[in-house]
Design an enzyme around this catalytic site. Structure first.
Site, mmCIF file in Angstrom:
data_model
loop_
_atom_site.group_PDB
_atom_site.id
_atom_site.type_symbol
_atom_site.label_atom_id
_atom_site.label_comp_id
_atom_site.label_asym_id
_atom_site.label_seq_id
_atom_site.Cartn_x
_atom_site.Cartn_y
_atom_site.Cartn_z
ATOM 1 N N THR A 44 -72.709 4.699 -18.425
ATOM 2 C CA THR A 44 -71.438 5.351 -18.115
ATOM 3 C C THR A 44 -70.259 4.395 -18.276
ATOM 4 O OG1 THR A 44 -71.932 4.937 -15.770
ATOM 5 C CG2 THR A 44 -72.393 7.131 -16.622
ATOM 6 N N TYR B 107 -71.223 17.237 -12.740
ATOM 7 C CA TYR B 107 -70.470 18.476 -12.653
ATOM 8 C C TYR B 107 -71.322 19.690 -12.288
ATOM 9 C CZ TYR B 107 -67.444 22.431 -13.454
ATOM 10 O OH TYR B 107 -66.745 23.586 -13.262
ATOM 11 N N TYR C 202 -80.556 6.865 -12.045
ATOM 12 C CA TYR C 202 -79.240 6.346 -11.686
ATOM 13 C C TYR C 202 -78.531 7.358 -10.801
ATOM 14 C CZ TYR C 202 -74.407 4.626 -12.448
ATOM 15 O OH TYR C 202 -73.128 4.176 -12.287
ATOM 16 N N ARG D 151 -69.265 9.727 -8.592
ATOM 17 C CA ARG D 151 -68.789 10.097 -9.926
ATOM 18 C C ARG D 151 -69.406 11.408 -10.418
ATOM 19 N NH1 ARG D 151 -65.975 5.673 -12.720
ATOM 20 N NH2 ARG D 151 -65.929 7.065 -14.498
ATOM 21 N N LYS E 204 -81.311 2.806 -10.008
ATOM 22 C CA LYS E 204 -80.004 2.172 -9.835
ATOM 23 C C LYS E 204 -79.262 2.992 -8.793
ATOM 24 C CE LYS E 204 -75.591 1.215 -12.108
ATOM 25 N NZ LYS E 204 -74.780 1.336 -13.351
ATOM 26 N N ILE F 202 -76.993 -3.804 -11.493
ATOM 27 C CA ILE F 202 -76.431 -3.413 -12.789
ATOM 28 C C ILE F 202 -74.930 -3.364 -12.578
ATOM 29 C CG2 ILE F 202 -76.326 -1.654 -14.587
ATOM 30 C CD1 ILE F 202 -79.211 -0.931 -13.943
#
Length: 292
Positions: free
Chosen positions: A44, A107, A133, A138, A161, A203
Site C-alpha cells: 500500500t 471499503y 495485513y 485505512r 502484519k 514492515i
C-alpha cells in the site's frame, strides 16, 4: 522466514507519472547497503491502488531483478476484489519473490467469514508464503485474532502484519496461532514495543529514509538489547509520527526526494504532493532524527 526491518517500499515516478525504474534500482541498492532485512514491493505504501495490473507486476519483477538475490522481496498482492488478488498471485508465481503481503479488502467491509474465504482463495493460487495485513485505520475492516487463527491453519499463511497499534493483540495472536506464526508490526511508532512483546520485526515506512537506523534497531531488539534499541527509536520517534502528517506515502516520498534517494517526489492522483505547511514539519523531524 520474515523478521527484522522490512521496508514498505515507495514506488518512484518520473515527472510524466510513469514508474521511475532508475530510482527504483537506487532504492533497492540503498536498502541492501543499509542492511534492511526485506523489501515489500508495491504494497500500500507503494501506491498499489493506482498502478495498473501490468505496472504492478512489472515493478515487483524489476525489484526482484534489482535485488539479485541480495535481499528477499515480498510482493504486495492486496486488493478489495478477491479475483484481483488471485490474479496478482498467479502472475507472480515463479517470479522469485519470497512471499506475498495482502491487505484486507478496503471499503467493501467484508465479514470475518468473507475475510477468511478471501485469504483462503489467495493462498490456494500462490506458490509462496502468505502474509496477512490488518490496517483497519485505512481499510475500515478489522481482521479479528480468531480469524487470523483460522487462517494460520492454512499451511502457506505464515505471518501477520498488524498495523492496529494495539499491543495487547500480540499475546492473543500468539495464544491462538502458536509460536511458529510470525508477527510483524505495521506501525512504526509502536514497532519496537511490538518486538519487545514478542513480535519478530516491523514492515516499516520510516525504513524508506532511515534504513540503517531501522536495521540496527531491529537487530538490537531481536538480540534482546532493548535499551540500546530504545536510544535509536527515541531519536526516530518524531519522524515515525510525522511521516503520517498527511496521508502516507505523501510525506515519505517528499523526504526521499529531499534526501536524493529518488529523482522526483511525485504521486498519482488522488494523492498530491506534500503541502507547503507540512514540509517544515517533516524536514524538522528528519533533522531531529539525524538523517538529513
Amino acid at each position: 522466514m520474515f523478521s527484522g526491518s522490512i521496508v514498505a517500499l515507495i514506488t518512484p515516478f518520473n515527472l510524466d507519472g510513469e514508474v521511475d525504474y532508475v530510482s527504483l534500482k537506487k532504492l533497492v541498492d540503498y536498502h541492501v547497503e543499509a542492511g534492511t532485512d526485506g523489501i515489500v514491493a508495491v504494497g500500500t505504501t507503494g501506491e498499489s491502488a493506482t498502478l495498473t495490473v501490468e505496472e504492478h507486476v512489472k515493478v515487483v519483477v524489476k525489484t526482484v531483478e534489482f535485488a539479485d538475490g541480495r535481499i528477499p522481496v515480498i510482493a504486495g498482492t492486496g486488493a478489495n476484489a478477491t479475483h484481483e488478488s488471485v490474479t496478482f498471485s498467479r502472475l507472480l508465481n515463479n517470479s522469485g519473490i519470497a512471499g506475498c503481503l495482502s491487505v484486507t479488502p478496503y471499503y467493501n467491509k467484508p465479514t470475518q467469514e468473507g475475510l477468511f474465504q478471501h485469504y483462503k482463495a489467495i493462498a490456494e493460487e500462490s506458490d509462496v508464503p502468505q502474509i496477512l495485513y490488518n490496517v483497519p485505520g485505512r481499510t475500515a475492516v478489522d481482521l479479528f485474532p480468531e480469524t487470523v487463527a483460522r487462517l494460520s491453519e492454512i499451511e502457506s499463511i505464515v505471518a501477520l502484519k498488524d498495523a492496529t497499534g494495539d499491543l495487547s493483540r500480540i499475546a492473543k495472536h500468539r495464544e491462538l496461532c502458536g509460536e511458529d506464526f510470525i508477527l510483524l508490526s505495521g506501525d512504526d511508532s509502536t514497532g519496537l514495543d511490538f518486538v519487545k512483546a514478542g513480535g519478530q520485526g516491523v514492515i516499516s515506512v520510516t525504513n524508506n529514509i532511515a534504513a540503517k537506523d531501522m536495521a540496527d534497531m531491529m537487530k538490537l531488539a531481536l538480540e534482546g538489547n532493548f535499551d540500546e534499541a530504545a536510544v535509536i527509536n527515541e531519536r526516530l520517534m518524531t519522524l515515525h509520527k510525522n511521516l503520517f502528517v498527511e496521508s502516507s506515502p505523501i510525506p515519505v516520498k517528499w523526504a526521499a526526494h529531499k534526501m536524493g534517494l529518488i529523482a522526483h517526489g511525485g504521486l498519482r492522483l488522488p494523492l498530491t504532493e506534500l503541502s507547503d505547511s507540512a514540509r517544515p514539519v517533516v524536514a524538522k523531524s528528519m533533522t531531529e532524527a539525524c538523517i538529513y
